[in-house]
Design an enzyme around this catalytic site. Structure first.
Site, PDB file in Angstrom:
ATOM      1  N   ARG A  50      36.399 -12.962  41.635  1.00 28.29           N
ATOM      2  CA  ARG A  50      37.345 -13.729  40.805  1.00 28.29           C
ATOM      3  C   ARG A  50      38.809 -13.403  41.104  1.00 28.29           C
ATOM      4  O   ARG A  50      39.696 -14.146  40.734  1.00 28.29           O
ATOM      5  CB  ARG A  50      37.050 -13.471  39.324  1.00 28.29           C
ATOM      6  CG  ARG A  50      35.847 -14.273  38.844  1.00 28.29           C
ATOM      7  CD  ARG A  50      35.617 -14.096  37.387  1.00 28.29           C
ATOM      8  NE  ARG A  50      35.532 -12.667  37.064  1.00 28.29           N
ATOM      9  CZ  ARG A  50      35.283 -12.182  35.866  1.00 28.29           C
ATOM     10  NH1 ARG A  50      35.103 -12.988  34.852  1.00 28.29           N
ATOM     11  NH2 ARG A  50      35.218 -10.898  35.654  1.00 28.29           N
ATOM     12  N   LYS A 153      20.945  -1.807  43.451  1.00 22.78           N
ATOM     13  CA  LYS A 153      20.394  -1.180  42.259  1.00 22.78           C
ATOM     14  C   LYS A 153      21.444  -1.187  41.157  1.00 22.78           C
ATOM     15  O   LYS A 153      22.624  -1.331  41.494  1.00 22.78           O
ATOM     16  CB  LYS A 153      19.924   0.238  42.572  1.00 22.78           C
ATOM     17  CG  LYS A 153      21.060   1.206  42.886  1.00 22.78           C
ATOM     18  CD  LYS A 153      20.595   2.622  42.914  1.00 22.78           C
ATOM     19  CE  LYS A 153      20.459   3.199  41.527  1.00 22.78           C
ATOM     20  NZ  LYS A 153      21.610   3.999  41.102  1.00 22.78           N
ATOM     21  N   LYS A 187      19.353   6.874  54.412  1.00 24.11           N
ATOM     22  CA  LYS A 187      19.881   8.155  54.895  1.00 24.11           C
ATOM     23  C   LYS A 187      19.037   8.602  56.084  1.00 24.11           C
ATOM     24  O   LYS A 187      17.804   8.595  56.010  1.00 24.11           O
ATOM     25  CB  LYS A 187      19.820   9.218  53.785  1.00 24.11           C
ATOM     26  CG  LYS A 187      20.831   8.969  52.656  1.00 24.11           C
ATOM     27  CD  LYS A 187      20.779  10.093  51.645  1.00 24.11           C
ATOM     28  CE  LYS A 187      21.590   9.773  50.403  1.00 24.11           C
ATOM     29  NZ  LYS A 187      23.026   9.967  50.530  1.00 24.11           N
ATOM     30  N   GLU A 221      23.780  17.088  41.808  1.00 23.49           N
ATOM     31  CA  GLU A 221      25.149  16.618  42.066  1.00 23.49           C
ATOM     32  C   GLU A 221      26.136  17.471  41.294  1.00 23.49           C
ATOM     33  O   GLU A 221      25.874  17.849  40.145  1.00 23.49           O
ATOM     34  CB  GLU A 221      25.302  15.175  41.605  1.00 23.49           C
ATOM     35  CG  GLU A 221      24.430  14.202  42.357  1.00 23.49           C
ATOM     36  CD  GLU A 221      24.739  12.766  41.950  1.00 23.49           C
ATOM     37  OE1 GLU A 221      25.595  12.162  42.596  1.00 23.49           O
ATOM     38  OE2 GLU A 221      24.146  12.293  40.964  1.00 23.49           O
ATOM     39  N   ASP A 240      18.917   6.096  36.625  1.00 21.22           N
ATOM     40  CA  ASP A 240      19.927   6.145  37.681  1.00 21.22           C
ATOM     41  C   ASP A 240      19.396   6.812  38.950  1.00 21.22           C
ATOM     42  O   ASP A 240      19.786   6.428  40.051  1.00 21.22           O
ATOM     43  CB  ASP A 240      21.157   6.906  37.151  1.00 21.22           C
ATOM     44  CG  ASP A 240      22.355   6.810  38.081  1.00 21.22           C
ATOM     45  OD1 ASP A 240      22.701   5.676  38.468  1.00 21.22           O
ATOM     46  OD2 ASP A 240      22.939   7.855  38.430  1.00 21.22           O
ATOM     47  N   HIS A 245      15.628   6.731  43.677  1.00 21.50           N
ATOM     48  CA  HIS A 245      15.772   7.687  44.777  1.00 21.50           C
ATOM     49  C   HIS A 245      14.690   8.773  44.792  1.00 21.50           C
ATOM     50  O   HIS A 245      14.088   9.040  45.819  1.00 21.50           O
ATOM     51  CB  HIS A 245      17.142   8.355  44.730  1.00 21.50           C
ATOM     52  CG  HIS A 245      18.293   7.396  44.592  1.00 21.50           C
ATOM     53  ND1 HIS A 245      18.316   6.177  45.221  1.00 21.50           N
ATOM     54  CD2 HIS A 245      19.456   7.477  43.904  1.00 21.50           C
ATOM     55  CE1 HIS A 245      19.458   5.554  44.931  1.00 21.50           C
ATOM     56  NE2 HIS A 245      20.158   6.323  44.126  1.00 21.50           N
ATOM     57  N   LYS A 331      23.624  15.691  36.878  1.00 16.77           N
ATOM     58  CA  LYS A 331      25.064  15.633  37.149  1.00 16.77           C
ATOM     59  C   LYS A 331      25.691  16.940  36.681  1.00 16.77           C
ATOM     60  O   LYS A 331      25.119  17.651  35.843  1.00 16.77           O
ATOM     61  CB  LYS A 331      25.703  14.502  36.327  1.00 16.77           C
ATOM     62  CG  LYS A 331      25.176  13.126  36.627  1.00 16.77           C
ATOM     63  CD  LYS A 331      25.910  12.510  37.794  1.00 16.77           C
ATOM     64  CE  LYS A 331      25.528  11.056  37.964  1.00 16.77           C
ATOM     65  NZ  LYS A 331      25.608  10.614  39.343  1.00 16.77           N
ATOM     66  N   LYS A 336      25.884  20.584  45.194  1.00 10.74           N
ATOM     67  CA  LYS A 336      25.451  19.250  45.603  1.00 10.74           C
ATOM     68  C   LYS A 336      24.428  19.438  46.700  1.00 10.74           C
ATOM     69  O   LYS A 336      24.732  19.978  47.775  1.00 10.74           O
ATOM     70  CB  LYS A 336      26.621  18.425  46.138  1.00 10.74           C
ATOM     71  CG  LYS A 336      26.138  17.089  46.727  1.00 10.74           C
ATOM     72  CD  LYS A 336      27.232  16.052  46.849  1.00 10.74           C
ATOM     73  CE  LYS A 336      26.725  14.754  47.488  1.00 10.74           C
ATOM     74  NZ  LYS A 336      25.908  13.925  46.634  1.00 10.74           N
TER      75      LYS A 336
HETATM   76  C1  BG6 Z   1      23.576   6.351  42.956  1.00  8.35           C
HETATM   77  C2  BG6 Z   1      23.709   6.740  41.517  1.00  8.35           C
HETATM   78  O1  BG6 Z   1      22.507   5.473  43.151  1.00  8.35           O
HETATM   79  O2  BG6 Z   1      23.358   7.523  43.729  1.00  8.35           O
HETATM   80  C3  BG6 Z   1      24.838   7.730  41.324  1.00  8.35           C
HETATM   81  O3  BG6 Z   1      23.972   5.573  40.736  1.00  8.35           O
HETATM   82  C4  BG6 Z   1      24.647   8.912  42.249  1.00  8.35           C
HETATM   83  O4  BG6 Z   1      24.910   8.170  39.983  1.00  8.35           O
HETATM   84  C5  BG6 Z   1      24.413   8.451  43.678  1.00  8.35           C
HETATM   85  O5  BG6 Z   1      25.824   9.704  42.167  1.00  8.35           O
HETATM   86  C6  BG6 Z   1      24.035   9.634  44.541  1.00  8.35           C
HETATM   87  O6  BG6 Z   1      24.019   9.245  45.881  1.00  8.35           O
HETATM   88  P1  BG6 Z   1      24.332  10.263  47.041  1.00  8.35           P
HETATM   89  O7  BG6 Z   1      24.156   9.455  48.272  1.00  8.35           O
HETATM   90  O8  BG6 Z   1      25.748  10.731  46.825  1.00  8.35           O
HETATM   91  O9  BG6 Z   1      23.361  11.377  46.890  1.00  8.35           O
END
Ligand code: BG6
Length: 485
Positions: A50, A153, A187, A221, A240, A245, A331, A336
């Protein structure tokens, strides 16, 4: 002899072109592919959103993203060549007339038959309207080239909504036209799980309940929920991260070898694993929220949305009967890391002196998805000069040393290329998505919005609540950090 027809030109139409995903992921990935000469010839990119961008404004906006996020280094001349194929048409995804305008714009640009990939980089509430409008505007027939759609997603927020979205999509597109993204599958190191298992001889014979004690999958994370709080508070970690994943990683680890490496063979095997997952019992689940989460802007007062979860799952089939799969993600954690750890059983007989008379530390195989991509195998070695002392040592493979120091391609590079080439192997099929929801739904059912959903707070910067450690300790196990150097 007649010459084979030259491939048709292709148009990538991005809905939600002014958003974050386009700027941070899609265009940088396409630029990097362009730099490596991997993009199909005669590709045009048309952005729709938009915002009132001109072509020039739009390109300038994307240029910043490429400079910051592309895995290939920026180069102004290359950017100019790439950007020449980018254009923009203002449009509202909810307005039927704007699809007629888009169709006319595309026809003019394409000037003849062309393939089209529609990419939904928009809020999930727009997925169904866009699909329906594309259908109504007659933009999905494959008479003048193929038509495909990429759906981001989250795919639904529970089984019912995922099923309804699949129905809507299938009323307009055939399944072979639909590419549902789970970027974890793009990945390199997630794909490598399949190569590790099925391009080698020595691992597969021990990849079962006879030798494997248990499997751990951690996607931790350090980032907190930050500016995504209003989305996240309605989602939570199970939607999420787990429904997609983590369960996809589990499926790659647990699946049977497909007879061939094609989309359906692969997805048939993954779906069998997802269907064999035993429903989660309350005792096999820890849900938690980091302290301070409720103070974020966009989070409902007293929110019970979990930002951390640990689950114990069982795959009820011949290969994995009785082998626990422990999954955790959260989170605001201390590290990480995304890793899959396979811990093996004790040797059947210990002939060496052991102070405690019990088993040696087990063999541990760690598949390190990120950030330090590689594979580690821990085994016992005799300490030199000792009589019978052993120590755990590590055999390590690192992508960075074996394949040079360059950055690994971003997941979106592989996935965009595959969608353009028509390879759906790394995309999730409708039945996979629904099977995953079938596991997650009962955990959320009836308990959402109540304190019962949260069992524990945890300190930001920790590895989650102590309950998640207890959870393994009860089974005589502990979370491993198999990918640490
Ligand atoms: C996303 C989630 O699908 O994957 C996020 O919505 C998350 O919350 C992210 O941070 C993590 O992806 P990666 O590739 O950084 O591990």
């Amino acid at each position: 002899m007649s010459q084979p027809d030259a491939p048709l030109p292709t148009t990538l139409v991005i809905f939600g072109a002014s958003g974050d995903l386009t700027e941070r992921k899609l265009i940088p990935a396409l630029f990097s592919l362009h730099q490596r000469g991997r993009l199909p010839g005669r590709l045009q990119i048309v952005g729709s959103a938009r915002s009132p961008f001109s072509d020039e404004d739009f390109r300038a906006h994307l240029r910043n993203g490429v400079q910051q996020y592309a895995t290939e280094s920026f180069n102004a001349a290359a950017w100019d060549r790439f950007a020449a194929a980018i254009s923009y048409l203002r449009g509202d995804s909810n307005v039927a007339d704007d699809y007629a305008k888009l169709a006319a714009f595309l026809r003019e640009k394409e000037n003849g038959p062309a393939n089209r990939l529609y990419y939904l980089a928009v809020a999930p509430s727009l997925y169904a309207p866009i699909v329906e409008h594309l259908g109504a505007a007659d933009m999905v027939h494959e008479t003048d080239g193929w038509r495909r759609i990429v759906v981001e997603k989250p795919f639904g927020r529970d089984l019912a909504s995922a099923h309804a979205l699949n129905d809507t999509i299938h009323r307009v597109f055939a399944e072979h036209q639909v590419y549902r993204i789970d970027h974890y599958l793009g990945k390199e190191t997630a794909q490598n799980v399949l190569f590790f298992r099925f391009a080698n001889t020595i691992f597969e014979p021990v990849w079962n309940r006879n030798y494997v004690d248990h499997v751990q999958i951690t996607v931790a994370e350090t980032v907190d929920v930050g500016h995504r709080a209003s989305y996240y508070d309605h989602a939570g970690v199970l939607r999420d991260m787990f429904q997609n994943h983590l369960l996809q990683l589990l499926a790659l680890v647990a699946m049977e070898p497909p007879a061939s490496f094609n989309a359906d063979a692969l997805r048939n095997e993954k779906v069998k694993v997802l269907r064999a997952l035993r429903p989660v019992e309350p005792g096999n689940l820890t849900l938690a929220q980091y302290e301070g989460y409720r103070d974020l802007k966009g989070v409902a007062p007293g929110s019970s949305t979990p930002t951390f979860a640990a689950l114990k799952l069982y795959v009820d089939n011949w290969r994995w009967q009785g082998v626990p799969f422990y999954l955790r993600s959260g989170k605001a954690l201390a590290r990480k890391v995304s890793e899959i750890v396979v811990e093996f059983k004790c040797p059947p007989h210990v002939m060496f002196d052991r102070p405690t008379g019990d088993c040696f530390p087990p063999n541990v195989l760690s598949l390190c998805i990120q950030p330090d991509e590689g594979i580690h195998l821990q085994f016992q070695a005799k300490v030199p000069s000792s009589q019978q002392d052993t120590r755990s040592v590590d055999m390590e493979f690192h992508y960075r040393s074996s394949f040079g120091n360059g950055k690994l391609p971003d997941a979106y590079e592989r996935l965009l290329l595959d969608a353009l080439l028509g390879d759906a192997s790394l995309f999730t099929r409708s039945d996979e998505i629904e099977s995953a929801w079938r596991l997650i739904d009962p955990i959320l059912d009836g308990r959402e919005g109540t304190e019962a959903l949260i069992v524990a707070p945890y300190a930001p910067g920790s590895m989650g609540p102590v309950e998640s450690d207890d959870f393994l300790a009860r089974d005589g196990r502990l979370w491993r950090q198999g990918c640490d150097d």
